[in-house]
Design an enzyme around this catalytic site. Sequence first.
Site, PDB file in Angstrom:
ATOM      1  N   HIS A 118       0.744  -1.339   0.005  1.00  0.00           N
ATOM      2  CA  HIS A 118       0.032  -0.009  -0.105  1.00  0.00           C
ATOM      3  C   HIS A 118       0.990   1.229   0.043  1.00  0.00           C
ATOM      4  CE1 HIS A 118      -3.211   2.825   1.049  1.00  0.00           C
ATOM      5  NE2 HIS A 118      -4.052   1.692   0.880  1.00  0.00           N
ATOM      6  N   ASP A 148      -7.965  -5.364   0.069  1.00  0.00           N
ATOM      7  CA  ASP A 148      -8.283  -6.262  -1.167  1.00  0.00           C
ATOM      8  C   ASP A 148      -8.190  -7.578  -0.794  1.00  0.00           C
ATOM      9  OD1 ASP A 148      -7.553  -3.696  -2.804  1.00  0.00           O
ATOM     10  OD2 ASP A 148      -9.779  -4.625  -3.159  1.00  0.00           O
TER      11      ASP A 148
HETATM   12  C1  SDX Z   1      -6.109  -0.033  -3.024  1.00  0.00           C
HETATM   13  O1  SDX Z   1      -4.509   4.477  -2.030  1.00  0.00           O
HETATM   14  C2  SDX Z   1      -5.507   3.922  -1.315  1.00  0.00           C
HETATM   15  O2  SDX Z   1      -5.748   4.339  -0.323  1.00  0.00           O
HETATM   16  C3  SDX Z   1      -5.994   2.667  -2.023  1.00  0.00           C
HETATM   17  C4  SDX Z   1      -7.029   1.758  -1.281  1.00  0.00           C
HETATM   18  C5  SDX Z   1      -8.279   2.605  -1.275  1.00  0.00           C
HETATM   19  O3  SDX Z   1      -9.031   2.118  -0.139  1.00  0.00           O
HETATM   20  O4  SDX Z   1      -8.659   3.483  -1.986  1.00  0.00           O
HETATM   21  O5  SDX Z   1      -6.391   1.521  -0.181  1.00  0.00           O
HETATM   22  C6  SDX Z   1      -7.649   0.621  -2.449  1.00  0.00           C
HETATM   23  O6  SDX Z   1      -6.107   0.203  -4.133  1.00  0.00           O
HETATM   24  C7  SDX Z   1      -5.403  -0.997  -2.311  1.00  0.00           C
HETATM   25  C8  SDX Z   1      -4.385  -1.501  -2.964  1.00  0.00           C
HETATM   26  C9  SDX Z   1      -4.797  -2.720  -3.927  1.00  0.00           C
HETATM   27  N1  SDX Z   1      -3.701  -3.050  -4.865  1.00  0.00           N
HETATM   28  C10 SDX Z   1      -3.002  -4.337  -4.669  1.00  0.00           C
HETATM   29  O7  SDX Z   1      -3.162  -4.976  -3.906  1.00  0.00           O
HETATM   30  C11 SDX Z   1      -2.019  -4.521  -6.061  1.00  0.00           C
HETATM   31  C12 SDX Z   1      -0.715  -4.828  -5.195  1.00  0.00           C
HETATM   32  N2  SDX Z   1       0.122  -3.925  -4.778  1.00  0.00           N
HETATM   33  C13 SDX Z   1       0.896  -3.284  -5.523  1.00  0.00           C
HETATM   34  O8  SDX Z   1       0.698  -2.938  -6.771  1.00  0.00           O
HETATM   35  C14 SDX Z   1       1.596  -1.862  -4.788  1.00  0.00           C
HETATM   36  O9  SDX Z   1       1.702  -2.383  -3.510  1.00  0.00           O
HETATM   37  C15 SDX Z   1       0.592  -0.588  -4.720  1.00  0.00           C
HETATM   38  C16 SDX Z   1       0.102  -0.266  -6.002  1.00  0.00           C
HETATM   39  C17 SDX Z   1      -0.504  -0.996  -3.683  1.00  0.00           C
HETATM   40  C18 SDX Z   1       1.149   0.381  -4.095  1.00  0.00           C
HETATM   41  O10 SDX Z   1       2.234   0.830  -4.997  1.00  0.00           O
HETATM   42  P1  SDX Z   1       3.174   1.910  -4.735  1.00  0.00           P
HETATM   43  O11 SDX Z   1       3.074   2.620  -3.502  1.00  0.00           O
HETATM   44  O12 SDX Z   1       3.572   2.829  -6.111  1.00  0.00           O
HETATM   45  O13 SDX Z   1       4.525   0.918  -4.249  1.00  0.00           O
HETATM   46  P2  SDX Z   1       5.610   0.319  -5.276  1.00  0.00           P
HETATM   47  O14 SDX Z   1       5.248  -0.137  -6.270  1.00  0.00           O
HETATM   48  O15 SDX Z   1       6.900   1.611  -5.338  1.00  0.00           O
HETATM   49  O16 SDX Z   1       6.561  -0.842  -4.382  1.00  0.00           O
HETATM   50  C19 SDX Z   1       7.343  -0.399  -3.628  1.00  0.00           C
HETATM   51  C20 SDX Z   1       8.434  -1.881  -3.477  1.00  0.00           C
HETATM   52  C21 SDX Z   1       8.813  -2.137  -4.951  1.00  0.00           C
HETATM   53  O17 SDX Z   1       9.896  -2.755  -5.029  1.00  0.00           O
HETATM   54  P3  SDX Z   1      11.558  -2.345  -5.242  1.00  0.00           P
HETATM   55  O18 SDX Z   1      11.335  -1.409  -6.338  1.00  0.00           O
HETATM   56  O19 SDX Z   1      11.681  -1.417  -3.897  1.00  0.00           O
HETATM   57  O20 SDX Z   1      12.245  -3.449  -5.132  1.00  0.00           O
HETATM   58  O21 SDX Z   1       7.373  -2.872  -3.149  1.00  0.00           O
HETATM   59  C22 SDX Z   1       7.077  -3.604  -4.191  1.00  0.00           C
HETATM   60  C23 SDX Z   1       7.562  -3.015  -5.304  1.00  0.00           C
HETATM   61  O22 SDX Z   1       7.820  -3.860  -6.393  1.00  0.00           O
HETATM   62  N3  SDX Z   1       5.857  -4.173  -4.049  1.00  0.00           N
HETATM   63  C24 SDX Z   1       5.484  -5.504  -4.272  1.00  0.00           C
HETATM   64  C25 SDX Z   1       3.880  -5.494  -4.178  1.00  0.00           C
HETATM   65  N4  SDX Z   1       3.668  -4.046  -3.881  1.00  0.00           N
HETATM   66  C26 SDX Z   1       4.759  -3.335  -3.712  1.00  0.00           C
HETATM   67  N5  SDX Z   1       6.208  -6.521  -4.640  1.00  0.00           N
HETATM   68  C27 SDX Z   1       5.187  -7.600  -5.093  1.00  0.00           C
HETATM   69  N6  SDX Z   1       3.931  -7.511  -4.867  1.00  0.00           N
HETATM   70  C28 SDX Z   1       3.146  -6.519  -4.323  1.00  0.00           C
HETATM   71  N7  SDX Z   1       1.997  -6.483  -4.099  1.00  0.00           N
END
Ligand code: SDX
Length: 428
Positions: free
Chosen positions: A306, A363
């Site tokens: 998140h 989720d």
């Molecule tokens: C919602 O914003 C809100 O409040 C949203 C929400 C709401 O109520 O409105 O809470 C609802 O959208 C919840 C999120 C649902 N999405 C997912 O579950 C999809 C999976 N999660 C990711 O795609 C990610 O965690 C996000 C999109 C939720 C957040 O993305 P960010 O903040 O841009 O984080 P990032 O992509 O920069 O990740 C930081 C690191 C990265 O690795 P490095 O580059 O540091 O090596 O963490 C890794 C990412 O690759 N990472 C994940 C991951 N989430 C982050 N790696 C594997 N699986 C994941 N789920």
Amino acid sequence: MQETVKLIVGDQTIELPVIVGTEGERAIDITKLRDQTGMITYDPSLGNTGVCRSEITFIDGEKGILRYRGIPIEQFADHPNFVEVAWMLIFGRLPKPDELARFSSLLTANELLHEGLKHQFDHIPPDAPPMAILSATLNNLSFYHEQFLSPQDEESFELAAARLISKVRTIAAFSYRRSLGLPFIYPDPNLRYCANFLHMMFSIPFQQYIVTPEIEDALNLVFVLHADHEQNCSTSTVRTVGSARANLFASCAAGVCALWGPLHGGANVEVIDMLERIHQGGMSPEDCIRAAKDKSNPFRLFGFGHRVYKNYDPRAKLLKASCDKVLAKLRRQDPLLDIARKLEEAALNDPYFVERKLYPNVDFYSGILLRAMGIPTNMFTVCFAIGRLPGWIAQWREQHVDASTRILRPRQVYTGPAESPYVPMEDR
Ligand code: SDX
């Protein structure tokens, strides 16, 4: 004494005011930065940038705290009442009994769709994505109802809010019925909000669906926990569209489109697909974790991570507990819940996830709870939208009543070609 910070730009030192929030969050006010220095800031995903002041929702991502109008989310869990929370988010305080009764009556009075709008479903393919139907039909409400352009007075705003919050349920249920070729079931004015939605989804002619208290509570909880989440992607979209003074229907329809994305509200569908793949032997929890960590693999552990929560999402905790309660009441096992638990345990003990503070988000368990209610996977994000609609409406209203609001128009850093002449076709 106004707190400030100093910024040194070349031989110039400027002082920028600091804004302090209710819970002590501090923000550097850069509204005068470009005038004073000719410079802008750069923060592509706005992860470090506040775009508004808001009194609606407070999140402490480090501590896993979520409060609606100051009330901790956990305090709604024992007796979840989505209509009460919706009114509170929009109007800023818990409703008095007569206010809640009035709002409930407005929801009942506005639960039907104009028959012309209902006939539009006849031309929608059965396999059309429900989120596409929802965003289009919300927009089309302006065919039959005056465009709601600004919250002139509370009464007209309350009617506009009730119209949207009530009809979104009917639109969602009709799109589900359309997808199965079933007759539309009209809303029953004698049913409460969630019971009415499930009635429209699952009743058949001459055989009414009767909701159990556990299922009704569980759906209220799902909607309450999705009701607002400060400046997330879809809410920011609603604010952006609303800042151009587009009407409320169009602004919320835009929110639906943003929510549809698999990184946002669409994640609840991806979670179930991921758990199903594990259940069917397509991959093991270990394969999931491995794929999620593999940078060459686009796979993500959906339902994890998140932008704001760097701790367990408090909503996920409540949804997980509700899964146990509802499945026990229904005397049902869901293998996907056991798989989800194993996946959660594996991830929370894996250095990759621990280092990046990746925890289950809203989720991760919501889909299992919706499945237990009989709601199909392709309707999960629609349910997220039904829950989030009051938050979008509340944020849209807050923005409109703020006299300092201007159209949202970010700047950029241009990195394209320097000035160059047009080259006539014959010279190319
Ligand atoms: C919602 O914003 C809100 O409040 C949203 C929400 C709401 O109520 O409105 O809470 C609802 O959208 C919840 C999120 C649902 N999405 C997912 O579950 C999809 C999976 N999660 C990711 O795609 C990610 O965690 C996000 C999109 C939720 C957040 O993305 P960010 O903040 O841009 O984080 P990032 O992509 O920069 O990740 C930081 C690191 C990265 O690795 P490095 O580059 O540091 O090596 O963490 C890794 C990412 O690759 N990472 C994940 C991951 N989430 C982050 N790696 C594997 N699986 C994941 N789920």
